[in-house]
Design an enzyme around this catalytic site. Sequence first.
Site, PDB file in Angstrom:
ATOM      1  N   GLY A 261       2.171   1.867  10.607  1.00 41.27           N
ATOM      2  CA  GLY A 261       3.196   2.910  10.555  1.00 41.27           C
ATOM      3  C   GLY A 261       3.721   3.279  11.690  1.00 41.27           C
ATOM      4  O   GLY A 261       4.484   4.295  12.072  1.00 41.27           O
TER       5      GLY A 261
ATOM      6  N   GLY B 140       2.844  -1.488   4.398  1.00 39.27           N
ATOM      7  CA  GLY B 140       2.843   0.249   4.101  1.00 39.27           C
ATOM      8  C   GLY B 140       4.472   0.527   3.595  1.00 39.27           C
ATOM      9  O   GLY B 140       4.831   0.403   2.766  1.00 39.27           O
ATOM     10  N   GLY B 141       4.965   1.135   4.869  1.00 41.17           N
ATOM     11  CA  GLY B 141       6.219   1.713   4.830  1.00 41.17           C
ATOM     12  C   GLY B 141       7.130   0.886   3.994  1.00 41.17           C
ATOM     13  O   GLY B 141       7.871   1.272   3.057  1.00 41.17           O
TER      14      GLY B 141
ATOM     15  N   ASN C 174       0.744  -1.076  -0.011  1.00 37.48           N
ATOM     16  CA  ASN C 174      -0.120   0.175  -0.036  1.00 37.48           C
ATOM     17  C   ASN C 174       0.939   1.497   0.088  1.00 37.48           C
ATOM     18  O   ASN C 174       1.603   1.447   1.098  1.00 37.48           O
ATOM     19  CB  ASN C 174      -0.768  -0.179   1.039  1.00 37.48           C
ATOM     20  CG  ASN C 174      -1.797   1.250   1.258  1.00 37.48           C
ATOM     21  OD1 ASN C 174      -1.879   1.988   0.481  1.00 37.48           O
ATOM     22  ND2 ASN C 174      -2.355   1.578   2.599  1.00 37.48           N
TER      23      ASN C 174
HETATM   24  C1  PEP Z   1      -0.692  -0.255   5.841  1.00 35.99           C
HETATM   25  O1  PEP Z   1      -0.873   1.041   5.331  1.00 35.99           O
HETATM   26  O2  PEP Z   1      -1.720  -0.994   5.733  1.00 35.99           O
HETATM   27  C2  PEP Z   1       0.274  -0.624   6.587  1.00 35.99           C
HETATM   28  C3  PEP Z   1       0.353  -1.879   7.263  1.00 35.99           C
HETATM   29  O3  PEP Z   1       1.368   0.193   6.850  1.00 35.99           O
HETATM   30  P1  PEP Z   1       2.611  -0.153   7.696  1.00 35.99           P
HETATM   31  O4  PEP Z   1       3.562  -1.137   6.963  1.00 35.99           O
HETATM   32  O5  PEP Z   1       3.606   1.107   7.399  1.00 35.99           O
HETATM   33  O6  PEP Z   1       2.440  -0.263   9.064  1.00 35.99           O
END
Ligand code: PEP
Length: 254
Positions: free
Chosen positions: A175, A236-237, A11
Amino acid sequence: MSKRKPLIAGNWKMNLDKLTGKKLVEDLANANIDYKKVDVLVAPSSILIQPALCSLSKIKNSIIVAAQNISHEEKGAFTGETSAAMVAASGAKYTLIGHSERRQLYVDTDQLINLKVKKALEHNLSVILCVGETLWDREASAAVETVLAQVGKGLKDIKSLTKIVLAYEPVWAIGTGVTASPKDAQNMHKAIREYVAKIRGKAVADKLRILYGGSVTPINAKELLSQKDIDGALVGGASLKSEDFLKIINFDKK
Ligand code: PEP
Protein backbone atom coordinates in the site's frame (compact mmCIF):
# COMPACT_ATOMS: atom_id res chain seq x y z
CA MET A 1 9.21 -18.06 -16.68
CA SER A 2 8.34 -20.45 -13.93
CA LYS A 3 6.97 -23.94 -14.50
CA ARG A 4 4.09 -23.34 -12.10
CA LYS A 5 0.74 -21.93 -13.20
CA PRO A 6 0.57 -18.31 -12.04
CA LEU A 7 -2.08 -17.24 -9.54
CA ILE A 8 -3.21 -13.62 -9.55
CA ALA A 9 -5.05 -12.87 -6.31
CA GLY A 10 -6.90 -9.68 -5.40
CA ASN A 11 -7.18 -8.73 -1.73
CA TRP A 12 -10.05 -6.26 -1.42
CA LYS A 13 -9.33 -5.66 2.28
CA MET A 14 -12.20 -3.67 3.90
CA ASN A 15 -13.20 -2.04 0.61
CA LEU A 16 -16.13 -2.27 -1.80
CA ASP A 17 -19.71 -3.15 -0.96
CA LYS A 18 -22.38 -5.45 -2.36
CA LEU A 19 -22.96 -3.34 -5.48
CA THR A 20 -19.39 -2.32 -6.30
CA GLY A 21 -18.14 -5.83 -5.50
CA LYS A 22 -20.78 -7.29 -7.83
CA LYS A 23 -19.75 -4.94 -10.63
CA LEU A 24 -16.08 -5.83 -10.17
CA VAL A 25 -16.58 -9.61 -10.25
CA GLU A 26 -18.93 -9.31 -13.22
CA ASP A 27 -16.33 -7.29 -15.12
CA LEU A 28 -13.72 -9.94 -14.35
CA ALA A 29 -16.02 -12.84 -15.22
CA ASN A 30 -16.97 -11.23 -18.54
CA ALA A 31 -13.37 -10.54 -19.51
CA ASN A 32 -11.26 -12.63 -21.79
CA ILE A 33 -9.06 -14.64 -19.41
CA ASP A 34 -7.23 -17.80 -20.44
CA TYR A 35 -7.80 -19.92 -17.33
CA LYS A 36 -5.54 -22.62 -18.74
CA LYS A 37 -2.67 -20.21 -18.29
CA VAL A 38 -3.57 -18.34 -15.13
CA ASP A 39 -5.60 -18.83 -11.95
CA VAL A 40 -7.55 -15.81 -10.72
CA LEU A 41 -8.77 -15.26 -7.17
CA VAL A 42 -10.61 -12.50 -5.35
CA ALA A 43 -10.73 -12.11 -1.57
CA PRO A 44 -13.67 -9.92 -0.53
CA SER A 45 -14.59 -9.30 3.10
CA SER A 46 -16.41 -12.36 4.48
CA ILE A 47 -19.84 -10.78 4.21
CA LEU A 48 -19.35 -10.27 0.46
CA ILE A 49 -18.26 -13.83 -0.31
CA GLN A 50 -21.75 -15.17 -0.99
CA PRO A 51 -22.94 -12.19 -3.07
CA ALA A 52 -19.72 -12.43 -5.11
CA LEU A 53 -20.21 -16.16 -5.70
CA CYS A 54 -23.84 -15.57 -6.60
CA SER A 55 -22.87 -13.00 -9.26
CA LEU A 56 -20.10 -15.25 -10.58
CA SER A 57 -22.40 -18.26 -10.84
CA LYS A 58 -24.40 -16.50 -13.55
CA ILE A 59 -21.42 -16.09 -15.91
CA LYS A 60 -19.03 -18.75 -17.25
CA ASN A 61 -15.70 -18.23 -15.49
CA SER A 62 -13.21 -19.96 -13.20
CA ILE A 63 -12.62 -17.20 -10.68
CA ILE A 64 -11.82 -18.48 -7.19
CA VAL A 65 -13.28 -16.72 -4.15
CA ALA A 66 -11.33 -16.54 -0.89
CA ALA A 67 -11.73 -15.19 2.62
CA GLN A 68 -9.18 -12.74 3.99
CA ASN A 69 -8.88 -14.38 7.39
CA ILE A 70 -10.42 -17.08 9.57
CA SER A 71 -10.53 -17.83 13.28
CA HIS A 72 -8.19 -20.48 14.66
CA GLU A 73 -11.07 -21.70 16.84
CA GLU A 74 -13.63 -24.23 15.64
CA LYS A 75 -16.71 -22.46 17.05
CA GLY A 76 -18.11 -20.86 20.16
CA ALA A 77 -18.07 -17.59 22.09
CA PHE A 78 -15.70 -15.59 19.87
CA THR A 79 -17.62 -12.42 19.04
CA GLY A 80 -16.83 -10.95 15.66
CA GLU A 81 -14.92 -13.97 14.38
CA THR A 82 -15.66 -16.11 11.32
CA SER A 83 -14.87 -19.82 11.44
CA ALA A 84 -13.20 -21.89 8.73
CA ALA A 85 -16.35 -24.04 8.62
CA MET A 86 -18.47 -20.95 7.93
CA VAL A 87 -16.11 -19.76 5.21
CA ALA A 88 -16.08 -23.20 3.58
CA ALA A 89 -19.88 -23.45 3.80
CA SER A 90 -20.20 -20.03 2.16
CA GLY A 91 -18.51 -21.49 -0.92
CA ALA A 92 -15.07 -19.93 -0.63
CA LYS A 93 -12.24 -22.28 -1.55
CA TYR A 94 -9.28 -20.39 -0.15
CA THR A 95 -8.38 -18.12 2.72
CA LEU A 96 -5.54 -15.69 3.20
CA ILE A 97 -3.73 -16.19 6.48
CA GLY A 98 -1.11 -14.01 8.13
CA HIS A 99 -1.49 -10.90 6.03
CA SER A 100 0.81 -8.22 7.46
CA GLU A 101 -2.20 -6.10 8.46
CA ARG A 102 -3.39 -9.03 10.58
CA ARG A 103 0.09 -9.54 11.99
CA GLN A 104 0.58 -5.86 12.82
CA LEU A 105 -2.90 -4.56 13.74
CA TYR A 106 -4.48 -7.69 15.22
CA VAL A 107 -1.38 -9.33 16.64
CA ASP A 108 -1.65 -12.52 14.63
CA THR A 109 1.51 -14.22 15.87
CA ASP A 110 3.32 -16.99 14.00
CA GLN A 111 1.86 -19.48 16.47
CA LEU A 112 -1.71 -18.26 15.90
CA ILE A 113 -1.11 -18.20 12.15
CA ASN A 114 0.02 -21.82 12.28
CA LEU A 115 -3.20 -22.76 14.13
CA LYS A 116 -5.23 -20.91 11.49
CA VAL A 117 -3.45 -22.74 8.67
CA LYS A 118 -4.24 -26.06 10.34
CA LYS A 119 -7.87 -25.06 10.91
CA ALA A 120 -8.28 -23.99 7.27
CA LEU A 121 -6.87 -27.30 6.03
CA GLU A 122 -9.15 -29.26 8.40
CA HIS A 123 -12.05 -27.63 6.58
CA ASN A 124 -10.59 -28.29 3.17
CA LEU A 125 -9.78 -24.65 2.47
CA SER A 126 -6.62 -23.85 0.51
CA VAL A 127 -4.40 -21.25 2.11
CA ILE A 128 -2.41 -18.26 0.93
CA LEU A 129 0.07 -17.88 3.78
CA CYS A 130 1.52 -14.36 3.78
CA VAL A 131 5.01 -13.59 5.04
CA GLY A 132 7.21 -10.53 4.80
CA GLU A 133 9.79 -8.44 6.59
CA THR A 134 9.40 -4.91 7.94
CA LEU A 135 11.64 -2.07 6.81
CA TRP A 136 13.38 -2.33 10.15
CA ASP A 137 14.21 -6.01 9.45
CA ARG A 138 15.48 -5.16 5.98
CA GLU A 139 17.66 -2.30 7.20
CA ALA A 140 19.05 -4.58 9.89
CA SER A 141 19.95 -7.12 7.14
CA ALA A 142 17.50 -9.55 8.76
CA ALA A 143 14.97 -9.77 5.92
CA VAL A 144 15.73 -13.34 4.80
CA GLU A 145 16.05 -14.64 8.35
CA THR A 146 12.71 -13.05 9.33
CA VAL A 147 10.83 -14.35 6.31
CA LEU A 148 12.20 -17.89 6.55
CA ALA A 149 11.31 -18.01 10.24
CA GLN A 150 7.74 -16.96 9.38
CA VAL A 151 7.57 -19.68 6.72
CA GLY A 152 8.93 -22.35 9.07
CA LYS A 153 6.63 -21.40 11.94
CA GLY A 154 3.57 -20.94 9.73
CA LEU A 155 4.04 -24.40 8.20
CA LYS A 156 5.01 -26.20 11.41
CA ASP A 157 3.49 -29.70 11.53
CA ILE A 158 1.59 -29.18 8.27
CA LYS A 159 2.00 -32.53 6.56
CA SER A 160 1.15 -31.73 2.96
CA LEU A 161 1.73 -28.44 1.14
CA THR A 162 -0.53 -29.27 -1.79
CA LYS A 163 -3.19 -26.81 -0.59
CA ILE A 164 -0.70 -24.13 0.41
CA VAL A 165 0.42 -21.07 -1.56
CA LEU A 166 2.95 -18.68 -0.03
CA ALA A 167 2.84 -14.93 -0.60
CA TYR A 168 5.98 -12.92 0.00
CA GLU A 169 4.86 -9.41 0.84
CA PRO A 170 7.51 -7.05 2.20
CA VAL A 171 5.61 -4.92 4.73
CA TRP A 172 7.25 -1.71 3.50
CA ALA A 173 5.89 -2.34 0.00
CA ILE A 174 2.23 -2.91 0.94
CA GLY A 175 0.00 0.00 0.00
CA THR A 176 2.99 2.35 -0.22
CA GLY A 177 3.57 2.54 -3.96
CA VAL A 178 7.11 1.27 -3.31
CA THR A 179 7.78 -2.14 -4.85
CA ALA A 180 10.64 -4.55 -4.23
CA SER A 181 12.88 -4.57 -7.27
CA PRO A 182 12.35 -7.67 -9.43
CA LYS A 183 15.87 -8.77 -8.50
CA ASP A 184 15.34 -8.38 -4.74
CA ALA A 185 11.94 -10.07 -4.95
CA GLN A 186 13.40 -12.97 -6.98
CA ASN A 187 16.24 -13.37 -4.45
CA MET A 188 13.75 -13.66 -1.61
CA HIS A 189 11.53 -16.08 -3.51
CA LYS A 190 14.56 -18.21 -4.32
CA ALA A 191 15.60 -18.19 -0.66
CA ILE A 192 12.08 -19.26 0.37
CA ARG A 193 12.01 -22.07 -2.20
CA GLU A 194 15.45 -23.31 -1.16
CA TYR A 195 14.35 -23.28 2.47
CA VAL A 196 11.18 -25.25 1.66
CA ALA A 197 13.34 -27.69 -0.32
CA LYS A 198 15.54 -28.10 2.74
CA ILE A 199 12.66 -28.77 5.15
CA ARG A 200 10.23 -30.58 2.80
CA GLY A 201 12.25 -31.78 -0.17
CA LYS A 202 12.90 -30.41 -3.63
CA ALA A 203 9.84 -31.98 -5.28
CA VAL A 204 7.53 -30.18 -2.84
CA ALA A 205 9.40 -26.90 -3.21
CA ASP A 206 9.33 -27.11 -7.00
CA LYS A 207 5.54 -27.41 -6.98
CA LEU A 208 4.89 -24.69 -4.40
CA ARG A 209 3.52 -21.41 -5.73
CA ILE A 210 5.09 -18.32 -4.19
CA LEU A 211 3.31 -15.06 -4.98
CA TYR A 212 4.78 -11.59 -4.71
CA GLY A 213 2.74 -8.81 -3.11
CA GLY A 214 3.44 -5.15 -2.45
CA SER A 215 2.28 -2.34 -4.72
CA VAL A 216 1.92 -4.54 -7.81
CA THR A 217 0.48 -2.49 -10.68
CA PRO A 218 -0.17 -3.01 -14.40
CA ILE A 219 3.16 -1.24 -14.99
CA ASN A 220 5.45 -3.37 -12.84
CA ALA A 221 3.57 -6.70 -13.02
CA LYS A 222 5.22 -8.15 -16.09
CA GLU A 223 8.78 -7.73 -14.91
CA LEU A 224 8.03 -9.05 -11.43
CA LEU A 225 6.03 -12.00 -12.74
CA SER A 226 8.69 -12.93 -15.26
CA GLN A 227 11.13 -13.82 -12.48
CA LYS A 228 11.93 -17.51 -12.22
CA ASP A 229 10.59 -18.07 -8.71
CA ILE A 230 7.67 -15.62 -8.73
CA ASP A 231 4.49 -17.56 -9.43
CA GLY A 232 1.89 -14.83 -9.34
CA ALA A 233 0.84 -11.79 -7.39
CA LEU A 234 -1.19 -10.84 -4.35
CA VAL A 235 -2.62 -7.47 -5.25
CA GLY A 236 -4.30 -4.96 -2.96
CA GLY A 237 -5.08 -1.48 -4.33
CA ALA A 238 -4.83 -2.41 -8.02
CA SER A 239 -7.31 -5.28 -7.57
CA LEU A 240 -10.15 -2.87 -6.84
CA LYS A 241 -10.39 -1.61 -10.42
CA SER A 242 -11.23 -4.27 -12.98
CA GLU A 243 -9.24 -2.51 -15.69
CA ASP A 244 -6.03 -2.57 -13.63
CA PHE A 245 -6.56 -6.03 -12.22
CA LEU A 246 -7.23 -7.45 -15.69
CA LYS A 247 -4.00 -5.93 -17.00
CA ILE A 248 -2.15 -7.72 -14.19
CA ILE A 249 -4.01 -10.98 -14.87
CA ASN A 250 -3.06 -10.68 -18.53
CA PHE A 251 0.54 -9.64 -17.76
CA ASP A 252 1.81 -12.23 -20.21
CA LYS A 253 -0.14 -10.98 -23.22
CA LYS A 254 1.01 -8.55 -25.93
C1 PEP B 1 -1.90 -6.53 -0.06
O1 PEP B 1 -2.81 -6.04 0.57
O2 PEP B 1 -1.65 -7.73 0.10
C2 PEP B 1 -1.13 -5.69 -0.97
C3 PEP B 1 -0.09 -6.20 -1.54
O3 PEP B 1 -1.57 -4.41 -1.15
P1 PEP B 1 -1.05 -3.38 -2.30
O4 PEP B 1 -1.04 -4.13 -3.59
O5 PEP B 1 -2.03 -2.26 -2.27
O6 PEP B 1 0.33 -2.96 -1.90
